[in-house]
Scaffold this motif. Structure first.
Motif, PDB file in Angstrom:
ATOM      1  N   TYR A 192     -11.177   2.315  -0.224  1.00 34.47           N
ATOM      2  CA  TYR A 192     -10.627   1.047   0.217  1.00 34.47           C
ATOM      3  C   TYR A 192      -9.335   0.764  -0.546  1.00 34.47           C
ATOM      4  CZ  TYR A 192     -14.751  -0.166   2.958  1.00 34.47           C
ATOM      5  OH  TYR A 192     -15.741  -0.192   3.899  1.00 34.47           O
ATOM      6  N   THR A 193      -8.313   0.378   0.193  1.00 30.72           N
ATOM      7  CA  THR A 193      -6.995   0.087  -0.364  1.00 30.72           C
ATOM      8  C   THR A 193      -6.831  -1.422  -0.541  1.00 30.72           C
ATOM      9  OG1 THR A 193      -6.240   0.253   1.933  1.00 30.72           O
ATOM     10  CG2 THR A 193      -5.899   2.177   0.522  1.00 30.72           C
ATOM     11  N   GLU A 194      -5.729  -1.822  -1.127  1.00 26.19           N
ATOM     12  CA  GLU A 194      -5.520  -3.251  -1.397  1.00 26.19           C
ATOM     13  C   GLU A 194      -5.560  -4.085  -0.128  1.00 26.19           C
ATOM     14  OE1 GLU A 194      -2.124  -4.111  -3.737  1.00 26.19           O
ATOM     15  OE2 GLU A 194      -2.844  -3.032  -5.522  1.00 26.19           O
ATOM     16  N   ASP A 195      -5.062  -3.548   0.977  1.00 26.97           N
ATOM     17  CA  ASP A 195      -5.059  -4.311   2.228  1.00 26.97           C
ATOM     18  C   ASP A 195      -6.413  -4.294   2.936  1.00 26.97           C
ATOM     19  OD1 ASP A 195      -4.894  -1.646   2.850  1.00 26.97           O
ATOM     20  OD2 ASP A 195      -3.173  -1.820   4.195  1.00 26.97           O
ATOM     21  N   VAL A 237     -12.335   7.701  -9.248  1.00 28.18           N
ATOM     22  CA  VAL A 237     -11.526   7.399  -8.072  1.00 28.18           C
ATOM     23  C   VAL A 237     -11.755   5.921  -7.778  1.00 28.18           C
ATOM     24  CG1 VAL A 237     -11.065   7.837  -5.644  1.00 28.18           C
ATOM     25  CG2 VAL A 237     -11.771   9.733  -7.105  1.00 28.18           C
ATOM     26  N   ALA A 238     -10.702   5.155  -7.606  1.00 31.96           N
ATOM     27  CA  ALA A 238     -10.844   3.724  -7.384  1.00 31.96           C
ATOM     28  C   ALA A 238     -11.389   3.432  -5.984  1.00 31.96           C
ATOM     29  CB  ALA A 238      -9.505   3.016  -7.575  1.00 31.96           C
ATOM     30  N   SER A 239     -12.380   2.543  -5.914  1.00 31.35           N
ATOM     31  CA  SER A 239     -12.955   2.030  -4.661  1.00 31.35           C
ATOM     32  C   SER A 239     -13.334   3.112  -3.658  1.00 31.35           C
ATOM     33  CB  SER A 239     -11.977   1.047  -4.000  1.00 31.35           C
ATOM     34  OG  SER A 239     -11.645  -0.003  -4.858  1.00 31.35           O
ATOM     35  N   PRO A 240     -14.040   4.170  -4.086  1.00 30.47           N
ATOM     36  CA  PRO A 240     -14.369   5.237  -3.131  1.00 30.47           C
ATOM     37  C   PRO A 240     -15.427   4.769  -2.131  1.00 30.47           C
ATOM     38  CG  PRO A 240     -15.528   5.613  -5.188  1.00 30.47           C
ATOM     39  CD  PRO A 240     -14.629   4.431  -5.417  1.00 30.47           C
ATOM     40  N   ALA A 241     -15.202   5.073  -0.862  1.00 27.75           N
ATOM     41  CA  ALA A 241     -16.136   4.686   0.194  1.00 27.75           C
ATOM     42  C   ALA A 241     -16.754   5.890   0.880  1.00 27.75           C
ATOM     43  CB  ALA A 241     -15.417   3.823   1.237  1.00 27.75           C
ATOM     44  N   PHE A 242     -16.114   7.058   0.775  1.00 28.58           N
ATOM     45  CA  PHE A 242     -16.565   8.272   1.465  1.00 28.58           C
ATOM     46  C   PHE A 242     -16.180   9.470   0.618  1.00 28.58           C
ATOM     47  CE2 PHE A 242     -16.197  11.895   4.168  1.00 28.58           C
ATOM     48  CZ  PHE A 242     -17.127  11.747   5.186  1.00 28.58           C
ATOM     49  N   VAL A 243     -17.066  10.472   0.578  1.00 22.32           N
ATOM     50  CA  VAL A 243     -16.729  11.701  -0.140  1.00 22.32           C
ATOM     51  C   VAL A 243     -17.460  12.869   0.516  1.00 22.32           C
ATOM     52  CG1 VAL A 243     -18.572  11.239  -1.844  1.00 22.32           C
ATOM     53  CG2 VAL A 243     -16.770  12.892  -2.376  1.00 22.32           C
ATOM     54  N   GLY A 263      -9.923  -3.367  -1.490  1.00 21.83           N
ATOM     55  CA  GLY A 263     -10.195  -2.469  -2.606  1.00 21.83           C
ATOM     56  C   GLY A 263      -8.973  -2.248  -3.465  1.00 21.83           C
ATOM     57  N   SER A 264      -9.040  -1.210  -4.294  1.00 25.20           N
ATOM     58  CA  SER A 264      -7.911  -0.884  -5.176  1.00 25.20           C
ATOM     59  C   SER A 264      -7.621   0.608  -5.167  1.00 25.20           C
ATOM     60  CB  SER A 264      -8.219  -1.337  -6.609  1.00 25.20           C
ATOM     61  OG  SER A 264      -9.406  -0.719  -7.099  1.00 25.20           O
ATOM     62  N   GLY A 265      -8.144   1.324  -4.174  1.00 26.92           N
ATOM     63  CA  GLY A 265      -7.980   2.763  -4.122  1.00 26.92           C
ATOM     64  C   GLY A 265      -6.681   3.190  -3.466  1.00 26.92           C
ATOM     65  N   PRO A 266      -6.380   4.498  -3.540  1.00 30.43           N
ATOM     66  CA  PRO A 266      -5.143   5.019  -2.964  1.00 30.43           C
ATOM     67  C   PRO A 266      -5.230   5.274  -1.462  1.00 30.43           C
ATOM     68  CG  PRO A 266      -6.313   6.769  -4.083  1.00 30.43           C
ATOM     69  CD  PRO A 266      -7.092   5.509  -4.338  1.00 30.43           C
ATOM     70  N   GLY A 267      -6.445   5.351  -0.916  1.00 34.20           N
ATOM     71  CA  GLY A 267      -6.629   5.727   0.483  1.00 34.20           C
ATOM     72  C   GLY A 267      -7.317   7.071   0.559  1.00 34.20           C
ATOM     73  N   LEU A 268      -6.550   8.145   0.653  1.00 31.74           N
ATOM     74  CA  LEU A 268      -7.100   9.495   0.713  1.00 31.74           C
ATOM     75  C   LEU A 268      -6.791  10.232  -0.590  1.00 31.74           C
ATOM     76  CD1 LEU A 268      -8.471  11.781   2.352  1.00 31.74           C
ATOM     77  CD2 LEU A 268      -6.179  12.392   3.177  1.00 31.74           C
ATOM     78  N   THR A 269      -7.833  10.740  -1.246  1.00 32.85           N
ATOM     79  CA  THR A 269      -7.679  11.527  -2.465  1.00 32.85           C
ATOM     80  C   THR A 269      -8.282  12.910  -2.225  1.00 32.85           C
ATOM     81  OG1 THR A 269      -7.859   9.561  -3.866  1.00 32.85           O
ATOM     82  CG2 THR A 269      -8.217  11.692  -4.931  1.00 32.85           C
ATOM     83  N   VAL A 270      -7.542  13.955  -2.597  1.00 33.63           N
ATOM     84  CA  VAL A 270      -8.046  15.319  -2.500  1.00 33.63           C
ATOM     85  C   VAL A 270      -8.370  15.815  -3.903  1.00 33.63           C
ATOM     86  CG1 VAL A 270      -7.607  17.668  -1.707  1.00 33.63           C
ATOM     87  CG2 VAL A 270      -6.642  15.729  -0.456  1.00 33.63           C
TER      88      VAL A 270
END
Length: 342
Positions: free
Chosen positions: A11-14, A330-336, A17-24
Motif C-alpha cells: 500500500y502506497t501513501e495514496d 518492506v513498508a506496508s506489504p499487502a502481497f508477496v 500505506g507507506s510502501g513503495p508499491g512494487l518491490t522485487v
C-alpha cells in the motif's frame, strides 16, 4: 536451490500505506532476502502473472481503480508496460485466464467484477465487461452493499466465481470467448459470515475462508458454479475478533492454511475430502496483520502489512508445520509471492 525473485506489492501513501508499491526481492541459495529494485505502483495490493508471457499485473486499489501490467528485466528491475482503468473502485484481487486473453478484477469498493482484454504482449487494452452485484448482508458496517473480494476461475478458465463479502454469496458466471460474463448463478453462504476467498480442491471439493466469522468452510460444488456449504471450523483460538485474510492449499491438497489478522498467525488445517477440516497447528508469525501469504513448494512467504515485514518460512510437507527461515523489511506489504519461472 538457486536464486529466485520474489515480488511484494504494498500500500502506497495514496492508498493508506507507506510502501513503495512494487518491490522485487532476490532470495539467494542460502535463503537471504535482498532488495533488487522498487517501482512506484499506486495501491499495489495484489499481483498476478500471465500464464505464458513474462508479464505481471498489479491492481491499483484506489477510488478510481486500475490495473498495471509490468515486466522484469534480466536483473529483476521492474518496468511498467501499461495501465488501464478497471471500471470500479478499490480493486483488491485479479486473476488471468489460462489462455492469457483476459484478466478478471474484483472491486471491493463498488461491488463489481471487470473483464479486461489483454493484447498479444499481455497488456490490458480495453474493458470487455463489467458485472455489477447487488444486495446486502446483516452486518451494517461491512455488509451494507456488495463487496467483491475475489474472482476465481475453474481449471478450464470458462467459469468465473465471485466471492462477495457484502452479501454472503458466491456469484458464478460463464465467461464467453469474447470476455462477457453471462448466465449468473448465486450460491448463498451462512448469513453474516463475510466470505473472502475461495479455493477449489479438485473434484467437487472446495473451501471458502470467511472474514467476519473467521472460519474455514468446506464446500461441495454439486454442479459447475453451484456450491453447498458444510460446517465451518474456527480459524484461530484467539479470544477476540479475528480477521481472516488469505487461504491457500498445498499442491497435494493435504493441508490448507489461513492467515489470521489480530492474532497474527497462520493456521494449518488437515484436509481429507468430505471430512471436516481439522486444525493441526496455529503458527505465530511475529508479523502484524498478515494480509497475504503464498506457497511455493516447501516455502511460504507472508506479508505482515502493519508490521512492515515479509517473512519466509519452511513448510514440512508431512506435518504442515512451519519454521521461520528469514524476514526482510518492506513498508506496508499487502502481497508477496515468488516470480514464476518461464
Amino acid at each position: 536451490m538457486g536464486d529466485r525473485l520474489v515480488c511484494v506489492g504494498s500500500y502506497t501513501e495514496d492508498s493508506g500505506g507507506s510502501g513503495p508499491g512494487l518491490t522485487v526481492l532476490r532470495e539467494d541459495a542460502g535463503g537471504t532476502l535482498s532488495t533488487v529494485a522498487e517501482l512506484g505502483v499506486s495501491g499495489c495490493s495484489w499481483l498476478a502473472w500471465h500464464p505464458r508471457l513474462p508479464v505481471g499485473y498489479a491492481v491499483n486499489e484506489l477510488d478510481l481503480g486500475g490495473v498495471t501490467a509490468f515486466a522484469l528485466d534480466a536483473d529483476g528491475t521492474p518496468r511498467v508496460l501499461g495501465t488501464l482503468d478497471s471500471g470500479g473502485s478499490a480493486p483488491c484481487q485479479l486473476t488471468v485466464t489460462p489462455d492469457g486473453r483476459h484478466a478478471l478484477v474484483a472491486h471491493y469498493g463498488s461491488g463489481s467484477v471487470a473483464v479486461l482484454a489483454l493484447d498479444e504482449r499481455g497488456v490490458p487494452t480495453r474493458r470487455a465487461d463489467l458485472a455489477e452485484l447487488e444486495g446486502s448482508g446483516p452486518d451494517p458496517d461491512r455488509q451494507e452493499a456488495p463487496h467483491a473480494h475475489m474472482v476465481t476461475l475453474d481449471a478450464a478458465g470458462t467459469l468465473a466465481t465471485v466471492v462477495d463479502l457484502g452479501t454472503d454469496t458466491l456469484w458464478s458466471y460463464r465467461l464467453t470467448p469474447e470476455g462477457r460474463l453471462v448466465d449468473r448463478v448465486a450460491s448463498r453462504l451462512p448469513a453474516g459470515c463475510g466470505p473472502r476467498q475461495l479455493v477449489r480442491a479438485g473434484g467437487q471439493q472446495a473451501y471458502v475462508v470467511t472474514e467476519l466469522t473467521s472460519e474455514l468452510i468446506p464446500l461441495r460444488e454439486s454442479a459447475p458454479g453451484v456450491f453447498e456449504p458444510g460446517e465451518g471450523v474456527p480459524a484461530s483460538g484467539w479470544p477476540e475478533r479475528n480477521h481472516c485474510a488469505q487461504l491457500a492449499l498445498t499442491a497435494d491438497g493435504r493441508f490448507g492454511f489461513v492467515s489470521n489478522r489480530g492474532p497474527d498467525t497462520v493456521t494449518a488445517f488437515a484436509l481429507a475430502g468430505d471430512a471436516a477440516p481439522r486444525v493441526v497447528a496455529e503458527h505465530p508469525l511475529g508479523a502484524a496483520w498478515p494480509r497475504h501469504f503464498s506457497l511455493d513448494g516447501r516455502r511460504m512467504y507472508a506479508a505482515g502489512q502493519t508490521g512492515d515485514v515479509v517473512v519466509g518460512l519452511e513448510l514440512d510437507p508431512a506435518t504442515g508445520a512451519l519454521t521461520e527461515r528469514v524476514r526482510h523489511p518492506v513498508a506496508s506489504p499487502a502481497f508477496v509471492a515468488a516470480v514464476p519461472e518461464r
